[in-house]
Design a protein around this motif. Structure first.
Motif, PDB file in Angstrom:
ATOM      1  N   CYS A 174     -61.846  54.809 -40.745  1.00 36.35           N
ATOM      2  CA  CYS A 174     -62.227  53.604 -41.498  1.00 36.35           C
ATOM      3  C   CYS A 174     -63.177  53.906 -42.646  1.00 36.35           C
ATOM      4  O   CYS A 174     -63.933  53.037 -43.070  1.00 36.35           O
ATOM      5  CB  CYS A 174     -62.834  52.554 -40.572  1.00 36.35           C
ATOM      6  N   LEU A 207     -61.656  48.533 -44.970  1.00 35.38           N
ATOM      7  CA  LEU A 207     -61.101  47.922 -43.762  1.00 35.38           C
ATOM      8  C   LEU A 207     -59.651  47.549 -44.039  1.00 35.38           C
ATOM      9  O   LEU A 207     -59.370  46.782 -44.967  1.00 35.38           O
ATOM     10  CB  LEU A 207     -61.906  46.693 -43.362  1.00 35.38           C
ATOM     11  N   HIS A 236     -66.253  49.688 -36.079  1.00 36.51           N
ATOM     12  CA  HIS A 236     -64.979  49.219 -36.627  1.00 36.51           C
ATOM     13  C   HIS A 236     -63.992  48.925 -35.503  1.00 36.51           C
ATOM     14  O   HIS A 236     -63.408  47.826 -35.431  1.00 36.51           O
ATOM     15  CB  HIS A 236     -64.444  50.297 -37.573  1.00 36.51           C
ATOM     16  N   ARG A 243     -55.043  48.389 -36.382  1.00 38.56           N
ATOM     17  CA  ARG A 243     -56.047  49.150 -37.120  1.00 38.56           C
ATOM     18  C   ARG A 243     -55.643  50.611 -37.266  1.00 38.56           C
ATOM     19  O   ARG A 243     -54.793  51.116 -36.516  1.00 38.56           O
ATOM     20  CB  ARG A 243     -57.410  49.032 -36.448  1.00 38.56           C
TER      21      ARG A 243
END
Length: 384
Positions: free
Chosen positions: A311, A347, A294, A307
């Motif tokens: 995840c 995500l 990720h 981010r």
């Protein structure tokens, strides 16, 4: 028994595994406060864990449940527990002392007992009462993950419920998409999604569905208050299909009106990262390695600053206040991925400076050779 979701033999197999783990840990008994553990080992289904409630299981597998009167018949009808004790409400009630009396009957004095301290059903106050009641009586050891680790790998009977839950999650998305139009009320969308799960025979989820439009689309927690969608808008949804408390979650950001080019790019990156993580969900790999897939994908695309630090996570049978289960996908997590695990990968990319959201998530079962997605829905960017 009408309330059991599994054969008694399956519960017996699970308890035998738990007893074997207790022996390896040098424990003479286990004090369970996690409702998930009670449900997993016995079928006991209740929200009575908001009060003091404990299931004791000895090294020989014998069980005694201490609970309140409203849960007597609940335990009788939904579980294989035969020895049920009731503590009585009152201004001076201290059920931890009642538990000590039970443990004295089971000759636990001086023994080493595991305790599920990491439990929503064991508040800080009740935890202190427990420690005080058993001080000098038994040796207590934190065994919060003993049963939790067993629950992470699902049996075929459990997987059947997970697959049903995944179908219900797809049904909820199918119910939502036609309603995502200018002027639509978020409450109507929520009602349609949860209604689809109920109509399919499913359950309430372990936590509220997440819904947010406009600026609220950048939130990944439930919040109260509803709004109507605008002609140009974005809508973030996170929900789960649930069957017999087994969850299969999904997540989507939907768009009304033509999306900005930047948001379309965010979608492509999120899709690439989701697939990269799912490709990393292979037996023998670790949760940390899946997270690295990720991070590597998002960082390479220039999204490192946008981010999150985790995840995904395991899914299974969980109770309120949330459906997240152990373990979680985060950096350097050494827990090994094993066949039979069920993992949700959401995500999430938020660009607060641009007011743009992008989320994309689905649940997979880990098979002998890798992840198998349980959703029939496509990964297209839904634009209305």
């Amino acid at each position: 028994m009408a309330g059991l979701h599994f054969l008694p033999e399956e519960f017996a197999t699970r308890r035998a595994k738990a007893c074997a783990e207790m022996a390896r840990a040098g424990l003479d008994g286990l004090l369970m406060f996690r409702q998930e553990s009670m449900y997993y080992l016995t079928g006991y289904d209740t929200f009575g864990y908001v009060f003091f409630q404990c299931l004791y299981m000895g090294a020989d597998g014998h069980m005694t449940l201490l609970t309140r009167a409203p849960d007597l018949r609940q335990a009788q009808q939904t579980s294989v527990i035969e020895d049920i004790r009731i503590w009585v409400d009152g201004p001076d009630a201290n059920p931890a002392q009642d538990l000590r009396a039970i443990l004295e009957q089971h000759k636990c004095k001086g023994k080493r007992l595991g305790v599920e301290y990491e439990a929503y059903g064991l508040t800080a106050r009740n935890g202190k009462r427990l420690d005080a009641a058993l001080d000098g009586f038994a040796k207590l050891s934190d065994a919060s993950e003993l049963v939790t680790r067993l629950r992470a790998v699902k049996s075929e009977a459990e997987i059947a419920f997970v697959r049903c839950a995944a179908g219900l999650a797809d049904d909820a998305l199918d119910a939502a998409i036609p309603l995502v139009q200018p002027g639509a009320f978020e409450g109507d969308i929520l009602a349609a999604m949860q209604g689809a799960v109920f109509k399919g025979g499913g359950d309430y989820p372990g936590n509220e569905y997440i819904i947010g439009s406009g600026p609220g689309a950048l939130l990944c927690r439930y919040h109260s208050g509803r709004r109507h969608l605008e002609a140009k808008d974005q809508l973030t949804l996170e929900w789960a299909g649930v069957d017999r408390h087994y969850h299969a979650a999904m997540m989507r950001t939907l768009r009304l009106g033509k999306p900005p080019a930047e948001q379309s790019e965010m979608f492509k990156v999120a899709r690439d990262a989701l697939i990269a993580v799912e490709d990393a969900l292979r037996p023998g790999s670790t949760y940390g390695q899946a997270f690295e897939a990720h991070a590597r994908t998002l960082d390479a695309a220039g999204y490192g600053a946008h981010r999150l630090n985790a995840c995904g996570y395991s899914l299974g049978t969980t109770f309120s206040p949330n459906w997240m289960d152990w373990p979680m996908l985060y950096r350097d997590n050494p827990v090994e991925i094993r066949a039979g695990m069920v993992i949700f990968v959401p995500l999430i990319i938020f660009k607060s400076d641009k007011g743009l959201s992008m989320t994309l998530g689905r649940t997979s079962k880990v098979g002998p050779r890798g992840a198998e997605t349980l959703s029939r829905s496509t990964l297209d960017f839904a634009v209305g």
